[in-house]
Design a protein around this motif. Structure first.
Motif, PDB file in Angstrom:
ATOM      1  N   ALA A 122       0.783  -1.180   0.101  1.00 32.47           N
ATOM      2  CA  ALA A 122      -0.007   0.129  -0.007  1.00 32.47           C
ATOM      3  C   ALA A 122       0.909   1.506   0.003  1.00 32.47           C
ATOM      4  CB  ALA A 122      -0.998   0.041   1.184  1.00 32.47           C
ATOM      5  N   VAL A 123       1.785   1.243   0.904  1.00 27.73           N
ATOM      6  CA  VAL A 123       2.853   2.431   0.552  1.00 27.73           C
ATOM      7  C   VAL A 123       3.418   2.657  -0.725  1.00 27.73           C
ATOM      8  CG1 VAL A 123       5.053   3.018   1.501  1.00 27.73           C
ATOM      9  CG2 VAL A 123       3.595   2.399   3.188  1.00 27.73           C
ATOM     10  N   GLU A 124       3.823   1.769  -1.235  1.00 29.01           N
ATOM     11  CA  GLU A 124       4.439   1.778  -2.610  1.00 29.01           C
ATOM     12  C   GLU A 124       3.417   2.312  -3.741  1.00 29.01           C
ATOM     13  OE1 GLU A 124       7.638   1.696  -3.563  1.00 29.01           O
ATOM     14  OE2 GLU A 124       7.859   1.548  -1.277  1.00 29.01           O
ATOM     15  N   ALA A 125       1.942   1.694  -3.450  1.00 31.23           N
ATOM     16  CA  ALA A 125       1.016   2.138  -4.215  1.00 31.23           C
ATOM     17  C   ALA A 125       0.777   3.738  -4.101  1.00 31.23           C
ATOM     18  CB  ALA A 125      -0.089   1.236  -4.152  1.00 31.23           C
ATOM     19  N   LEU A 126       0.642   4.025  -2.818  1.00 33.23           N
ATOM     20  CA  LEU A 126       0.193   5.512  -2.573  1.00 33.23           C
ATOM     21  C   LEU A 126       1.547   6.539  -2.778  1.00 33.23           C
ATOM     22  CD1 LEU A 126      -1.516   4.918   0.748  1.00 33.23           C
ATOM     23  CD2 LEU A 126      -2.475   5.904  -1.285  1.00 33.23           C
ATOM     24  N   ARG A 127       2.466   6.065  -2.932  1.00 27.29           N
ATOM     25  CA  ARG A 127       3.709   6.855  -3.163  1.00 27.29           C
ATOM     26  C   ARG A 127       3.484   7.341  -4.641  1.00 27.29           C
ATOM     27  NH1 ARG A 127       9.083   4.213  -0.625  1.00 27.29           N
ATOM     28  NH2 ARG A 127       8.601   4.832   1.460  1.00 27.29           N
ATOM     29  N   LYS A 128       2.990   6.461  -5.555  1.00 25.62           N
ATOM     30  CA  LYS A 128       2.932   6.898  -6.998  1.00 25.62           C
ATOM     31  C   LYS A 128       1.488   7.543  -7.362  1.00 25.62           C
ATOM     32  CE  LYS A 128       6.294   3.266  -8.111  1.00 25.62           C
ATOM     33  NZ  LYS A 128       6.226   2.267  -7.325  1.00 25.62           N
ATOM     34  N   THR A 129       0.694   7.485  -6.315  1.00 25.29           N
ATOM     35  CA  THR A 129      -0.769   7.946  -6.460  1.00 25.29           C
ATOM     36  C   THR A 129      -0.983   9.644  -6.239  1.00 25.29           C
ATOM     37  OG1 THR A 129      -1.799   5.871  -6.165  1.00 25.29           O
ATOM     38  CG2 THR A 129      -3.245   7.825  -5.920  1.00 25.29           C
ATOM     39  N   PHE A 163       6.982  11.693  -9.187  1.00 26.54           N
ATOM     40  CA  PHE A 163       7.519  12.485 -10.537  1.00 26.54           C
ATOM     41  C   PHE A 163       9.049  11.968 -10.849  1.00 26.54           C
ATOM     42  CE2 PHE A 163       9.566  15.968 -12.848  1.00 26.54           C
ATOM     43  CZ  PHE A 163       8.833  16.020 -13.914  1.00 26.54           C
ATOM     44  N   THR A 164       9.974  12.032  -9.726  1.00 24.40           N
ATOM     45  CA  THR A 164      11.247  12.021  -9.853  1.00 24.40           C
ATOM     46  C   THR A 164      11.705  10.396  -9.897  1.00 24.40           C
ATOM     47  OG1 THR A 164      11.639  11.945  -7.511  1.00 24.40           O
ATOM     48  CG2 THR A 164      11.874  14.178  -8.482  1.00 24.40           C
ATOM     49  N   SER A 165      10.738   9.534  -9.744  1.00 28.84           N
ATOM     50  CA  SER A 165      11.124   8.212  -9.966  1.00 28.84           C
ATOM     51  C   SER A 165      10.602   7.801 -11.470  1.00 28.84           C
ATOM     52  CB  SER A 165      10.271   7.361  -8.946  1.00 28.84           C
ATOM     53  OG  SER A 165       8.810   7.392  -9.116  1.00 28.84           O
ATOM     54  N   ARG A 166      10.259   8.621 -12.105  1.00 25.64           N
ATOM     55  CA  ARG A 166       9.717   8.241 -13.516  1.00 25.64           C
ATOM     56  C   ARG A 166      11.071   8.552 -14.415  1.00 25.64           C
ATOM     57  NH1 ARG A 166       4.547   6.951 -14.563  1.00 25.64           N
ATOM     58  NH2 ARG A 166       4.792   7.523 -16.491  1.00 25.64           N
ATOM     59  N   PRO A 167      10.979   7.490 -15.482  1.00 26.66           N
ATOM     60  CA  PRO A 167      12.138   7.684 -16.395  1.00 26.66           C
ATOM     61  C   PRO A 167      12.430   9.183 -16.932  1.00 26.66           C
ATOM     62  CG  PRO A 167      10.774   5.798 -16.907  1.00 26.66           C
ATOM     63  CD  PRO A 167       9.929   6.779 -16.065  1.00 26.66           C
ATOM     64  N   ALA A 168      13.571   9.264 -17.000  1.00 23.66           N
ATOM     65  CA  ALA A 168      13.819  10.562 -17.645  1.00 23.66           C
ATOM     66  C   ALA A 168      13.512  10.795 -18.936  1.00 23.66           C
ATOM     67  CB  ALA A 168      15.610  10.907 -17.635  1.00 23.66           C
ATOM     68  N   VAL A 169      13.270  12.016 -19.428  1.00 22.00           N
ATOM     69  CA  VAL A 169      12.641  12.594 -20.808  1.00 22.00           C
ATOM     70  C   VAL A 169      13.826  12.220 -21.520  1.00 22.00           C
ATOM     71  CG1 VAL A 169      11.680  13.958 -22.502  1.00 22.00           C
ATOM     72  CG2 VAL A 169      10.826  13.748 -20.109  1.00 22.00           C
ATOM     73  N   PRO A 170      13.837  11.528 -22.875  1.00 23.32           N
ATOM     74  CA  PRO A 170      15.019  11.225 -23.649  1.00 23.32           C
ATOM     75  C   PRO A 170      15.482  12.916 -24.425  1.00 23.32           C
ATOM     76  CG  PRO A 170      13.101  10.564 -24.746  1.00 23.32           C
ATOM     77  CD  PRO A 170      12.805  10.789 -23.422  1.00 23.32           C
ATOM     78  N   GLN A 171      16.639  12.929 -24.454  1.00 27.10           N
ATOM     79  CA  GLN A 171      17.125  14.236 -24.951  1.00 27.10           C
ATOM     80  C   GLN A 171      16.762  14.499 -26.531  1.00 27.10           C
ATOM     81  OE1 GLN A 171      18.744  16.723 -23.435  1.00 27.10           O
ATOM     82  NE2 GLN A 171      18.006  15.829 -21.855  1.00 27.10           N
ATOM     83  N   VAL A 172      16.583  13.193 -27.206  1.00 32.01           N
ATOM     84  CA  VAL A 172      16.276  13.044 -28.491  1.00 32.01           C
ATOM     85  C   VAL A 172      15.256  12.211 -28.867  1.00 32.01           C
ATOM     86  CG1 VAL A 172      17.414  12.677 -31.055  1.00 32.01           C
ATOM     87  CG2 VAL A 172      18.810  13.979 -29.467  1.00 32.01           C
ATOM     88  N   VAL A 173      14.330  12.654 -29.604  1.00 27.81           N
ATOM     89  CA  VAL A 173      13.233  11.865 -29.962  1.00 27.81           C
ATOM     90  C   VAL A 173      13.205  11.696 -31.509  1.00 27.81           C
ATOM     91  CG1 VAL A 173      10.667  11.215 -29.852  1.00 27.81           C
ATOM     92  CG2 VAL A 173      12.001  12.291 -27.926  1.00 27.81           C
ATOM     93  N   GLU A 174      13.590  10.446 -32.041  1.00 29.18           N
ATOM     94  CA  GLU A 174      13.354  10.209 -33.550  1.00 29.18           C
ATOM     95  C   GLU A 174      11.986   9.788 -34.012  1.00 29.18           C
ATOM     96  OE1 GLU A 174      15.986  10.272 -35.537  1.00 29.18           O
ATOM     97  OE2 GLU A 174      17.347  10.492 -33.845  1.00 29.18           O
TER      98      GLU A 174
END
Length: 186
Positions: A122-129, A163-174
């Motif tokens: 539940a902690v892990e779920a709420l951290r992302k909610t 937010f900070t645990s999400r993957p980084a936005v790529p610098q280049v998108v093809e």
């Protein structure tokens, strides 16, 4: 899934027709979700029960529509141990409850923080909610009353870990053979 008839039979036929047209199945409606839950509660053979749990968890979208309310109540009942299914453990039900992104799942997840068997899930779920609406006060009161897990969630939110645990936005998108999008400054 012989125990589930009318609404689910309509759903299955629609899913087959849509698959033939190259389209994904539609989400379950509230009536279909209710019929599916009633079938799960009535007891199904294990393979049908597994299929029913998969439909419930994968074909009812997150959010605050009536089907999501039915899904959240059912998953919360399994997560607390009120309902027992061979194909869905308490921990897995709590995890699935956490994938609903907010709304009807938040209050049950906050209640599950005190449960020694599933509180960590539940902690892990709420951290992302982040769509918690009025339940912020409920969580705050729980933390003020000494709940370590509720305090962990509040600290996680304050640090914006959702937010900070999400993957980084790529610098280049093809975008294609000749197109390219670059983040400014790169």
């Amino acid at each position: 899934m012989k125990a589930v008839h009318n609404e689910m039979e309509t759903y299955r036929k629609s899913a087959v027709e849509r698959a033939a047209a190259g389209l994904p199945p539609l989400p379950l409606t509230a009536a279909q979700t209710a019929e599916l839950v009633n079938g799960l509660l009535a007891g199904m053979p294990s393979d049908s029960e597994q299929e029913g749990v998969e439909l419930l968890t994968d074909q009812v979208p997150p959010g605050v529509d009536p089907a999501a309310a039915i899904k959240a109540r059912f998953l919360a009942s399994v997560a607390t141990g009120e309902i027992q299914l061979a194909s869905l453990s308490r921990r897995r039900a709590t995890f699935r409850l956490g994938t609903m992104l907010g709304g009807f799942n938040v209050e049950p997840l906050i209640a599950l923080l005190d449960d020694n068997e599933v509180g960590d899930v539940a902690v892990e779920a709420l951290r992302k909610t982040i769509l918690i609406f009025a339940n912020f006060e409920l969580l705050t009161r729980k933390a003020e009353a000494g709940s370590i897990r509720a305090g962990e969630v509040l600290k996680s939110w304050a640090a914006a870990e959702w937010f900070t645990s999400r993957p980084a936005v790529p610098q280049v998108v093809e975008l294609g053979a000749c197109q390219r999008f670059c983040v400014q400054g790169s």
